[in-house]
Design a protein around this motif. Structure first.
Motif, PDB file in Angstrom:
ATOM      1  N   PRO A 155       0.815  -1.228   0.000  1.00  0.00           N
ATOM      2  CA  PRO A 155       0.000   0.000   0.000  1.00  0.00           C
ATOM      3  C   PRO A 155       0.840   1.264   0.000  1.00  0.00           C
ATOM      4  CG  PRO A 155      -0.105  -1.107   2.131  1.00  0.00           C
ATOM      5  CD  PRO A 155       0.556  -2.053   1.199  1.00  0.00           C
ATOM      6  N   ALA A 156       2.021   1.231   0.626  1.00  0.00           N
ATOM      7  CA  ALA A 156       2.882   2.412   0.566  1.00  0.00           C
ATOM      8  C   ALA A 156       3.331   2.687  -0.857  1.00  0.00           C
ATOM      9  CB  ALA A 156       4.099   2.210   1.480  1.00  0.00           C
ATOM     10  N   PHE A 157       3.675   1.633  -1.592  1.00  0.00           N
ATOM     11  CA  PHE A 157       4.082   1.811  -2.988  1.00  0.00           C
ATOM     12  C   PHE A 157       2.936   2.337  -3.843  1.00  0.00           C
ATOM     13  CE2 PHE A 157       4.416   0.034  -7.278  1.00  0.00           C
ATOM     14  CZ  PHE A 157       5.643   0.553  -7.674  1.00  0.00           C
ATOM     15  N   VAL A 158       1.760   1.766  -3.661  1.00  0.00           N
ATOM     16  CA  VAL A 158       0.605   2.208  -4.449  1.00  0.00           C
ATOM     17  C   VAL A 158       0.252   3.654  -4.134  1.00  0.00           C
ATOM     18  CG1 VAL A 158      -1.857   1.816  -4.860  1.00  0.00           C
ATOM     19  CG2 VAL A 158      -0.284  -0.124  -4.707  1.00  0.00           C
ATOM     20  N   HIS A 159       0.341   4.034  -2.862  1.00  0.00           N
ATOM     21  CA  HIS A 159       0.015   5.414  -2.487  1.00  0.00           C
ATOM     22  C   HIS A 159       1.019   6.396  -3.086  1.00  0.00           C
ATOM     23  CE1 HIS A 159      -1.311   8.843  -0.142  1.00  0.00           C
ATOM     24  NE2 HIS A 159      -0.075   8.993   0.296  1.00  0.00           N
ATOM     25  N   LEU A 160       2.292   6.078  -3.008  1.00  0.00           N
ATOM     26  CA  LEU A 160       3.283   6.979  -3.583  1.00  0.00           C
ATOM     27  C   LEU A 160       3.206   7.009  -5.108  1.00  0.00           C
ATOM     28  CD1 LEU A 160       6.416   6.190  -1.394  1.00  0.00           C
ATOM     29  CD2 LEU A 160       4.989   8.217  -1.321  1.00  0.00           C
ATOM     30  N   ARG A 161       2.683   5.965  -5.701  1.00  0.00           N
ATOM     31  CA  ARG A 161       2.621   5.893  -7.161  1.00  0.00           C
ATOM     32  C   ARG A 161       1.439   6.665  -7.737  1.00  0.00           C
ATOM     33  NH1 ARG A 161       1.226   1.700 -11.140  1.00  0.00           N
ATOM     34  NH2 ARG A 161       2.872   1.625 -12.736  1.00  0.00           N
ATOM     35  N   VAL A 162       0.314   6.651  -7.044  1.00  0.00           N
ATOM     36  CA  VAL A 162      -0.883   7.268  -7.618  1.00  0.00           C
ATOM     37  C   VAL A 162      -1.538   8.280  -6.697  1.00  0.00           C
ATOM     38  CG1 VAL A 162      -1.344   5.225  -8.996  1.00  0.00           C
ATOM     39  CG2 VAL A 162      -2.398   5.441  -6.749  1.00  0.00           C
ATOM     40  N   GLY A 163      -1.115   8.372  -5.438  1.00  0.00           N
ATOM     41  CA  GLY A 163      -1.872   9.175  -4.493  1.00  0.00           C
ATOM     42  C   GLY A 163      -1.236  10.465  -4.068  1.00  0.00           C
ATOM     43  N   LEU A 164      -0.203  10.937  -4.800  1.00  0.00           N
ATOM     44  CA  LEU A 164       0.449  12.180  -4.390  1.00  0.00           C
ATOM     45  C   LEU A 164      -0.242  13.417  -4.936  1.00  0.00           C
ATOM     46  CD1 LEU A 164       4.212  11.219  -4.631  1.00  0.00           C
ATOM     47  CD2 LEU A 164       2.829  11.525  -2.594  1.00  0.00           C
ATOM     48  N   GLY A 165      -0.986  13.264  -6.011  1.00  0.00           N
ATOM     49  CA  GLY A 165      -1.696  14.416  -6.563  1.00  0.00           C
ATOM     50  C   GLY A 165      -0.750  15.500  -7.038  1.00  0.00           C
ATOM     51  N   ASP A 166      -0.934  16.716  -6.529  1.00  0.00           N
ATOM     52  CA  ASP A 166      -0.114  17.866  -6.908  1.00  0.00           C
ATOM     53  C   ASP A 166       0.982  18.151  -5.894  1.00  0.00           C
ATOM     54  OD1 ASP A 166      -1.703  18.216  -9.131  1.00  0.00           O
ATOM     55  OD2 ASP A 166      -3.105  19.546  -8.084  1.00  0.00           O
ATOM     56  N   ALA A 167       1.408  17.153  -5.177  1.00  0.00           N
ATOM     57  CA  ALA A 167       2.486  17.354  -4.203  1.00  0.00           C
ATOM     58  C   ALA A 167       3.777  17.716  -4.922  1.00  0.00           C
ATOM     59  CB  ALA A 167       2.687  16.086  -3.367  1.00  0.00           C
TER      60      ALA A 167
ATOM     61  N   ALA B 294       8.366  11.172  -8.094  1.00  0.00           N
ATOM     62  CA  ALA B 294       7.942   9.851  -7.635  1.00  0.00           C
ATOM     63  C   ALA B 294       7.264   9.067  -8.744  1.00  0.00           C
ATOM     64  CB  ALA B 294       7.003   9.993  -6.435  1.00  0.00           C
ATOM     65  N   ALA B 295       6.474   9.757  -9.567  1.00  0.00           N
ATOM     66  CA  ALA B 295       5.823   9.075 -10.680  1.00  0.00           C
ATOM     67  C   ALA B 295       6.845   8.537 -11.672  1.00  0.00           C
ATOM     68  CB  ALA B 295       4.854  10.045 -11.384  1.00  0.00           C
ATOM     69  N   GLU B 296       7.917   9.288 -11.916  1.00  0.00           N
ATOM     70  CA  GLU B 296       8.960   8.822 -12.830  1.00  0.00           C
ATOM     71  C   GLU B 296       9.734   7.657 -12.243  1.00  0.00           C
ATOM     72  OE1 GLU B 296      11.476   8.450 -16.047  1.00  0.00           O
ATOM     73  OE2 GLU B 296       9.591   9.555 -15.850  1.00  0.00           O
ATOM     74  N   LEU B 297      10.056   7.732 -10.965  1.00  0.00           N
ATOM     75  CA  LEU B 297      10.823   6.655 -10.342  1.00  0.00           C
ATOM     76  C   LEU B 297      10.021   5.371 -10.232  1.00  0.00           C
ATOM     77  CD1 LEU B 297      12.655   8.525  -7.447  1.00  0.00           C
ATOM     78  CD2 LEU B 297      13.701   7.514  -9.466  1.00  0.00           C
ATOM     79  N   LEU B 298       8.738   5.470  -9.916  1.00  0.00           N
ATOM     80  CA  LEU B 298       7.916   4.295  -9.662  1.00  0.00           C
ATOM     81  C   LEU B 298       7.102   3.865 -10.864  1.00  0.00           C
ATOM     82  CD1 LEU B 298       6.636   5.256  -6.103  1.00  0.00           C
ATOM     83  CD2 LEU B 298       8.705   4.042  -6.745  1.00  0.00           C
ATOM     84  N   GLY B 299       7.243   4.570 -11.978  1.00  0.00           N
ATOM     85  CA  GLY B 299       6.546   4.160 -13.193  1.00  0.00           C
ATOM     86  C   GLY B 299       5.052   4.326 -13.114  1.00  0.00           C
ATOM     87  N   ALA B 300       4.594   5.504 -12.692  1.00  0.00           N
ATOM     88  CA  ALA B 300       3.149   5.738 -12.596  1.00  0.00           C
ATOM     89  C   ALA B 300       2.545   5.859 -13.990  1.00  0.00           C
ATOM     90  CB  ALA B 300       2.876   7.009 -11.789  1.00  0.00           C
ATOM     91  N   GLY B 301       1.236   5.643 -14.051  1.00  0.00           N
ATOM     92  CA  GLY B 301       0.525   5.765 -15.314  1.00  0.00           C
ATOM     93  C   GLY B 301       0.314   4.453 -16.038  1.00  0.00           C
TER      94      GLY B 301
END
Length: 389
Positions: free
Chosen positions: A114-126, A132-139
């Motif tokens: 859940p920590a990985f999923v939150h950092l991947r999709v749940g940061l919003g406009d932070a 984080a999206a680039e490092l964790l491959g969001a999208g």
């Protein structure tokens, strides 16, 4: 269920070790998921994705080694009359240790998801959302079969290593140990450790030479995880494995050096203790020596190359390795103290002052530092030489 009941009887130190094992396993699981996320988001760069996945084996190996060291000191792996009554004798204690270790690691990996999923999709406009999206491959959607498979690696590897370590501890030592005048046998792993370390240095030098001489970008060491290929990672793992194998021999060598010449009672007591307990604590001290060598090599490369600062995933992996090595050494020290408790009590009954026992302990630490620190410095210089060109 029996393992859960035994956990309730652990002392705070044993619970703290289990908590550290769970936390380190969770960090390794997070790194494995980040490598998967990068591979899914960048299918056009399979070589970089493979390099990131291979780099995860370094903190994974450190976590497995610490989990095995923690399992050897757990109260649940010591023979008890109550366990014998329910059918858990010395032959089944390794299975109990493996299940307990797997449970701790599974809890850490379950919290990492859940920590990985939150950092991947749940940061919003932070502020760090883009990085984080680039490092964790969001999208991109993650394949859940691969997620479950990767998260099962730390518990499985740690459980296997804990079972083997506990079984080796339960085996009776070879040789006539009952004769008090027989000197402790020399550990057989020193030549093999030296050989494996030499092979690791050769593999790293060959891989670094090919990476520098081949057309393309230079090996950015230090830098991101993208620059070093599988050869360099494999060489470093072989170096760490070799130092871990050579650890008992190096500790035994420290005991021999203390007893050289015409030793007094203090040197004789310290050297004998080191030689007797070398198989028990040598592997953890060898891994600590490997971590110190890696830190020295990295510091030299950063000082000479002036590379970019390491990323958050690199820092997380380095923190896992350092914490596991230090905690493993502390667990080995606790195991050493527990193993020498009866001998220490006997010396106290004979009238040996506490100051003499403390001086013997300080002398043991000084002897270990005198042998292990130069060894770590030499390995660091040899390991950094191919990458500093």
């Amino acid at each position: 269920m029996l393992a859960l009941r035994l956990v309730r009887t652990f002392r705070p130190t044993a619970l703290a070790r289990r908590a550290v094992v769970a936390g380190m396993a969770g960090a390794v699981g997070f790194l494995l998921l980040s490598a998967l996320g990068y591979a899914v988001a960048h299918p056009e760069r399979p070589d970089v994705a493979l390099s990131r996945l291979l780099w995860c084996t370094v903190p994974l190996a450190a976590c497995v080694q610490f989990a095995a060291a923690a399992a050897r000191t757990d109260p649940c792996v010591r023979p008890r009359e109550g366990l014998d009554a329910v059918g858990v004798g010395p032959a089944r204690l390794p299975l109990l240790a493996a299940f307990s270790t797997a449970l701790s690691c599974a809890v850490g990996c379950a919290l990492a998801l859940p920590a990985f999923v939150h950092l991947r999709v749940g940061l919003g406009d932070a502020p760090l959302a883009g990085a984080a999206a680039e490092l964790l491959g969001a999208g991109r959607e993650l394949p859940w079969a691969a997620v479950v498979t990767l998260l099962a690696v730390p518990p499985s590897a740690a459980a296997g290593a804990s079972a083997v370590a506990t079984r080796l501890r339960a085996l009776p030592p070879a040789g006539p140990v009952a004769q008090p005048r027989t000197p402790p046998p020399v550990p057989a792993g020193l030549p093999w450790g030296v050989a494996v370390t030499a092979v690791g240095l050769a593999v790293e030098a060959f891989a670094a030479d090919r990476a520098v001489s081949s057309p393309g970008p230079e090996v950015p060491m230090p830098g991101s995880l993208d620059g070093l290929g599988p050869g360099v990672v494999g060489g470093w793992l072989l170096i760490a494995l070799g130092l871990g194998l050579a650890g008992p021999g190096l500790v035994h060598l420290c005991g021999l050096l203390l007893a050289m010449g015409r030793p007094g009672a203090l040197r004789l007591l310290s050297g004998r203790a080191l030689r007797e307990e070398a198989p028990r604590v040598g592997h953890s001290l060898g891994m600590l020596c490997a971590v110190v060598a890696g830190a020295l090599a990295t510091a030299r490369l950063y000082g000479s190359a002036g590379g970019p600062p390491a990323g958050p995933l690199t820092l997380l992996g380095a923190a896992v390795v350092v914490v596991c090595a230090v905690a493993g050494a502390l667990s080995a020290a606790a195991e050493f103290r527990a193993a020498r408790a009866s001998a220490t009590a006997g010396l106290r009954r004979l009238g040996v002052p506490r100051g003499t026992l403390r001086a013997a302990a300080a002398l043991r630490v000084a002897a270990l530092a005198a042998v292990l620190v130069p060894s770590a410095w030499l390995i660091a210089e040899l390991a950094a030489l191919p990458l500093a060109r």
